[in-house]
Design a protein around this motif. Structure first.
Motif, mmCIF file in Angstrom:
data_model
loop_
_atom_site.group_PDB
_atom_site.id
_atom_site.type_symbol
_atom_site.label_atom_id
_atom_site.label_comp_id
_atom_site.label_asym_id
_atom_site.label_seq_id
_atom_site.Cartn_x
_atom_site.Cartn_y
_atom_site.Cartn_z
ATOM 1 N N SER A 121 32.448 39.241 38.321
ATOM 2 C CA SER A 121 31.732 38.033 38.730
ATOM 3 C C SER A 121 32.781 36.974 39.062
ATOM 4 N N GLU A 122 32.358 35.852 39.614
ATOM 5 C CA GLU A 122 33.309 34.791 39.951
ATOM 6 C C GLU A 122 34.014 34.282 38.693
ATOM 7 N N LYS A 123 33.270 34.147 37.611
ATOM 8 C CA LYS A 123 33.852 33.695 36.341
ATOM 9 C C LYS A 123 34.881 34.716 35.831
ATOM 10 N N GLU A 124 34.555 35.999 35.948
ATOM 11 C CA GLU A 124 35.480 37.040 35.498
ATOM 12 C C GLU A 124 36.726 37.092 36.376
ATOM 13 N N HIS A 125 36.571 36.767 37.646
ATOM 14 C CA HIS A 125 37.727 36.737 38.544
ATOM 15 C C HIS A 125 38.769 35.746 38.023
ATOM 16 N N GLY A 126 38.315 34.681 37.374
ATOM 17 C CA GLY A 126 39.237 33.720 36.790
ATOM 18 C C GLY A 126 40.071 34.306 35.669
ATOM 19 N N LYS A 127 39.634 35.436 35.141
ATOM 20 C CA LYS A 127 40.370 36.098 34.062
ATOM 21 C C LYS A 127 41.171 37.309 34.553
ATOM 22 N N ASN A 128 40.869 37.793 35.767
ATOM 23 C CA ASN A 128 41.580 38.938 36.340
ATOM 24 C C ASN A 128 41.717 38.735 37.844
ATOM 25 N N ASN A 129 42.872 38.267 38.275
ATOM 26 C CA ASN A 129 43.122 38.022 39.697
ATOM 27 C C ASN A 129 43.680 39.241 40.418
ATOM 28 N N LEU A 130 43.963 40.315 39.715
ATOM 29 C CA LEU A 130 44.627 41.471 40.328
ATOM 30 C C LEU A 130 43.866 42.068 41.513
ATOM 31 N N PRO A 131 42.531 42.249 41.451
ATOM 32 C CA PRO A 131 41.836 42.792 42.630
ATOM 33 C C PRO A 131 42.005 41.905 43.862
ATOM 34 N N ASP A 132 41.948 40.594 43.673
ATOM 35 C CA ASP A 132 42.118 39.665 44.786
ATOM 36 C C ASP A 132 43.529 39.737 45.351
ATOM 37 N N VAL A 133 44.509 39.864 44.477
ATOM 38 C CA VAL A 133 45.905 39.966 44.920
ATOM 39 C C VAL A 133 46.071 41.208 45.809
ATOM 40 N N LEU A 134 45.485 42.314 45.405
ATOM 41 C CA LEU A 134 45.600 43.543 46.192
ATOM 42 C C LEU A 134 44.973 43.375 47.576
ATOM 43 N N VAL A 135 43.785 42.801 47.647
ATOM 44 C CA VAL A 135 43.118 42.580 48.937
ATOM 45 C C VAL A 135 43.980 41.683 49.820
ATOM 46 N N ARG A 136 44.480 40.597 49.251
ATOM 47 C CA ARG A 136 45.282 39.654 50.027
ATOM 48 C C ARG A 136 46.609 40.274 50.474
ATOM 49 N N TRP A 137 47.166 41.178 49.680
ATOM 50 C CA TRP A 137 48.404 41.853 50.073
ATOM 51 C C TRP A 137 48.180 42.638 51.363
ATOM 52 N N PHE A 138 47.055 43.318 51.454
ATOM 53 C CA PHE A 138 46.772 44.103 52.658
ATOM 54 C C PHE A 138 46.403 43.227 53.855
ATOM 55 N N MET A 162 49.211 34.135 41.350
ATOM 56 C CA MET A 162 48.345 34.815 40.420
ATOM 57 C C MET A 162 48.339 34.035 39.119
ATOM 58 N N GLU A 163 47.173 33.845 38.572
ATOM 59 C CA GLU A 163 47.044 33.086 37.336
ATOM 60 C C GLU A 163 46.688 33.953 36.137
ATOM 61 N N ALA A 164 45.995 35.063 36.353
ATOM 62 C CA ALA A 164 45.520 35.858 35.225
ATOM 63 C C ALA A 164 45.515 37.342 35.578
ATOM 64 N N ASP A 165 45.886 38.165 34.601
ATOM 65 C CA ASP A 165 45.901 39.614 34.821
ATOM 66 C C ASP A 165 44.895 40.362 33.943
ATOM 67 N N GLY A 166 43.987 39.602 33.293
ATOM 68 C CA GLY A 166 42.973 40.232 32.455
ATOM 69 C C GLY A 166 43.345 40.302 30.987
ATOM 70 N N TRP A 167 44.535 39.841 30.646
ATOM 71 C CA TRP A 167 45.036 39.911 29.272
ATOM 72 C C TRP A 167 45.453 38.517 28.813
ATOM 73 N N SER A 168 45.351 38.269 27.517
ATOM 74 C CA SER A 168 45.754 36.978 26.972
ATOM 75 C C SER A 168 47.261 36.799 27.138
ATOM 76 N N LEU A 169 47.697 35.567 27.137
ATOM 77 C CA LEU A 169 49.119 35.276 27.328
ATOM 78 C C LEU A 169 49.879 35.133 26.015
ATOM 79 N N ASP A 170 49.199 35.313 24.905
ATOM 80 C CA ASP A 170 49.894 35.213 23.624
ATOM 81 C C ASP A 170 50.666 36.493 23.324
ATOM 82 N N ASP A 171 51.296 36.545 22.174
ATOM 83 C CA ASP A 171 52.119 37.710 21.830
ATOM 84 C C ASP A 171 51.307 38.967 21.564
ATOM 85 N N LYS A 172 49.991 38.841 21.370
ATOM 86 C CA LYS A 172 49.145 40.016 21.106
ATOM 87 C C LYS A 172 48.664 40.695 22.382
#
Length: 78
Positions: A30-47, A1-11
């Motif tokens: 969208s595909e571009k948004e998926h690059g910022k939130n991988n969580l839905p894909d992780v859930l599908v792949r888990w199942f 997983m690369e991104a969870d929808g939140w910035s990686l800084d202290d904020k």
């Protein structure tokens, strides 16, 4: 997983609107948004971990590791 929808800084600010955050966003990503939130894909792949997911190469975004490989690595540490 690369991104969870939140910035990686202290904020930890959201990178997407609220309806596109989380494991099950209320609005499809969208595909571009998926690059910022991988969580839905992780859930599908888990199942799918018992099927097609086992055939993915270790260079893919997600892949399965055999239990024996993990156990072998665990025995190499003191």
């Amino acid at each position: 997983m690369e991104a969870d929808g939140w910035s990686l800084d202290d904020k930890r600010t959201p990178l997407l609107p609220e309806d596109k955050l989380g494991v099950v966003p209320r609005t499809p990503l969208s595909e571009k948004e998926h690059g910022k939130n991988n969580l839905p894909d992780v859930l599908v792949r888990w199942f799918q971990r018992g099927d097609a997911e086992r055939e993915r190469p270790r260079t893919a975004q997600s892949f399965c590791v055999p239990k024996d490989d993990i156990a072998a690595q665990a025995t190499t540490f003191p």
